[in-house]
Structures are given as structure tokens and as C-alpha cells.
Design a protein around this motif. Structure first.
Motif, PDB file in Angstrom:
ATOM      1  N   TYR A  56       1.617  -1.794   0.351  1.00 32.43           N
ATOM      2  CA  TYR A  56       0.901  -0.584   0.785  1.00 32.43           C
ATOM      3  C   TYR A  56      -0.417  -0.452   0.027  1.00 32.43           C
ATOM      4  O   TYR A  56      -1.449  -0.129   0.607  1.00 32.43           O
ATOM      5  CB  TYR A  56       1.744   0.677   0.567  1.00 32.43           C
ATOM      6  N   ASN A  76      -2.805  -1.521   2.955  1.00 33.92           N
ATOM      7  CA  ASN A  76      -3.158  -0.266   3.615  1.00 33.92           C
ATOM      8  C   ASN A  76      -4.258   0.507   2.909  1.00 33.92           C
ATOM      9  O   ASN A  76      -4.863   1.394   3.510  1.00 33.92           O
ATOM     10  CB  ASN A  76      -1.919   0.631   3.739  1.00 33.92           C
ATOM     11  N   THR A  99       3.145  12.901  -1.091  1.00 30.60           N
ATOM     12  CA  THR A  99       4.071  12.789   0.036  1.00 30.60           C
ATOM     13  C   THR A  99       5.392  13.410  -0.406  1.00 30.60           C
ATOM     14  O   THR A  99       5.434  14.096  -1.425  1.00 30.60           O
ATOM     15  CB  THR A  99       4.259  11.302   0.440  1.00 30.60           C
ATOM     16  N   GLY A 138      -4.003   9.259   6.007  1.00 30.09           N
ATOM     17  CA  GLY A 138      -3.246   8.606   7.081  1.00 30.09           C
ATOM     18  C   GLY A 138      -2.025   7.882   6.552  1.00 30.09           C
ATOM     19  O   GLY A 138      -0.935   7.960   7.145  1.00 30.09           O
ATOM     20  N   LEU A 139      -2.167   7.171   5.435  1.00 29.10           N
ATOM     21  CA  LEU A 139      -1.012   6.504   4.838  1.00 29.10           C
ATOM     22  C   LEU A 139      -0.003   7.540   4.351  1.00 29.10           C
ATOM     23  O   LEU A 139       1.204   7.373   4.535  1.00 29.10           O
ATOM     24  CB  LEU A 139      -1.442   5.583   3.692  1.00 29.10           C
ATOM     25  N   ASP A 192       0.519  10.513   5.630  1.00 31.14           N
ATOM     26  CA  ASP A 192       1.196  11.029   6.816  1.00 31.14           C
ATOM     27  C   ASP A 192       2.290  10.061   7.275  1.00 31.14           C
ATOM     28  O   ASP A 192       3.398  10.469   7.635  1.00 31.14           O
ATOM     29  CB  ASP A 192       0.212  11.254   7.963  1.00 31.14           C
ATOM     30  N   TYR A 193       1.977   8.760   7.259  1.00 32.25           N
ATOM     31  CA  TYR A 193       2.961   7.747   7.667  1.00 32.25           C
ATOM     32  C   TYR A 193       4.161   7.780   6.713  1.00 32.25           C
ATOM     33  O   TYR A 193       5.321   7.794   7.164  1.00 32.25           O
ATOM     34  CB  TYR A 193       2.344   6.350   7.695  1.00 32.25           C
ATOM     35  N   SER A 217       6.335  10.638   7.347  1.00 34.63           N
ATOM     36  CA  SER A 217       7.070  10.497   8.615  1.00 34.63           C
ATOM     37  C   SER A 217       8.289   9.593   8.487  1.00 34.63           C
ATOM     38  O   SER A 217       9.227   9.716   9.275  1.00 34.63           O
ATOM     39  CB  SER A 217       6.152   9.973   9.730  1.00 34.63           C
ATOM     40  N   VAL A 218       8.299   8.693   7.494  1.00 40.08           N
ATOM     41  CA  VAL A 218       9.454   7.808   7.301  1.00 40.08           C
ATOM     42  C   VAL A 218      10.307   8.235   6.088  1.00 40.08           C
ATOM     43  O   VAL A 218      11.121   7.471   5.595  1.00 40.08           O
ATOM     44  CB  VAL A 218       9.033   6.317   7.187  1.00 40.08           C
TER      45      VAL A 218
END
Length: 126
Positions: free
Chosen positions: A6, A10, A92, A116-117, A119-120, A123-124
């Protein structure tokens, strides 16, 4: 994907982030770009800044020995500045993304990458 991937793929590989680390909210460095070391005190200060954004706003933060001034701080994101360079820190569910960008890159280029990372990861479940 590993935490190091990551950081490398990313964040740093985008060309918009120069240095990055992923911290666990309970402490510890999960991954970081080569040579980017946050002291134990700096890690604690970053984690504490989300609980007390007013103090972060007034005192700024140190990252890898460099003093940054706080542009804005809330319970999700902290934006910092040091001369022409800056930092974006995003929390996060379980981690904290700590990133730095260097001129000529500006905040509007780096911020969406980091947010954006985050948020991802949220989400997981991270």
C-alpha cells in the motif's frame, strides 16, 4: 496485499507522495517508505492529534524530525505545511496514513490519493 505494498504502490508510486508510513491506531508502524522513520514520540503525537485536534492545530506536529504547522485538523484528517512542502495524515478504522509531499507537488494533488486510499481501507474494515 501487504501493508508495505500500500505504501509503495498506492502512495509513493503515484508520484504525488514522497514519503509515507502506515501506523496502527494502537501504536506501531505497519509499513513505511525506505528511510522514513517516525520516532515513538512522533507516532504518539500523531495518534493523540486525532483525539485532540485543537492542540494539533495550535502546536503543529513533528514528522521524521521535521516540524510542520497545522493547516487544519479534525477527527479524520490533518493537513500540515512546512515551507513549500506538506503532509496529509488520515485516520481509518484501524490505521493512520502518514504521508508527505514535496514541492512542486501541492496539497490538491496529494490529498485525493491519501484520502482515496483511506476510503478504500475503511470500506474493507481497516
Amino acid at each position: 496485499m501487504s501493508w508495505q505494498a500500500y505504501v509503495d504502490t498506492n502512495l509513493v508510486a503515484t508520484g504525488k507522495v514522497q514519503k509515507a508510513a502506515i501506523l496502527g491506531q494502537a501504536g506501531g508502524v505497519w509499513a513505511s517508505s525506505p528511510g522514513y522513520t517516525l520516532s515513538a514520540e512522533e507516532q504518539k503525537a500523531v495518534i493523540a492529534a486525532f483525539a485532540d485536534p485543537v492542540t494539533a492545530q495550535s502546536q503543529g506536529l513533528r514528522l521524521a524530525g521535521q516540524k510542520f504547522f497545522t493547516l487544519s485538523a479534525n477527527d479524520r484528517s490533518i493537513y500540515l505545511k512546512k515551507a513549500a512542502d506538506g503532509a496529509v495524515i488520515v485516520k481509518t478504522k484501524q490505521a493512520i496514513l502518514v504521508t508527505e509531499y514535496a514541492a512542486p507537488i501541492q496539497a490538491p494533488e496529494a490529498t485525493p490519493i491519501v484520502e482515496g486510499l483511506a476510503d478504500y481501507l475503511i470500506s474493507v474494515g481497516y
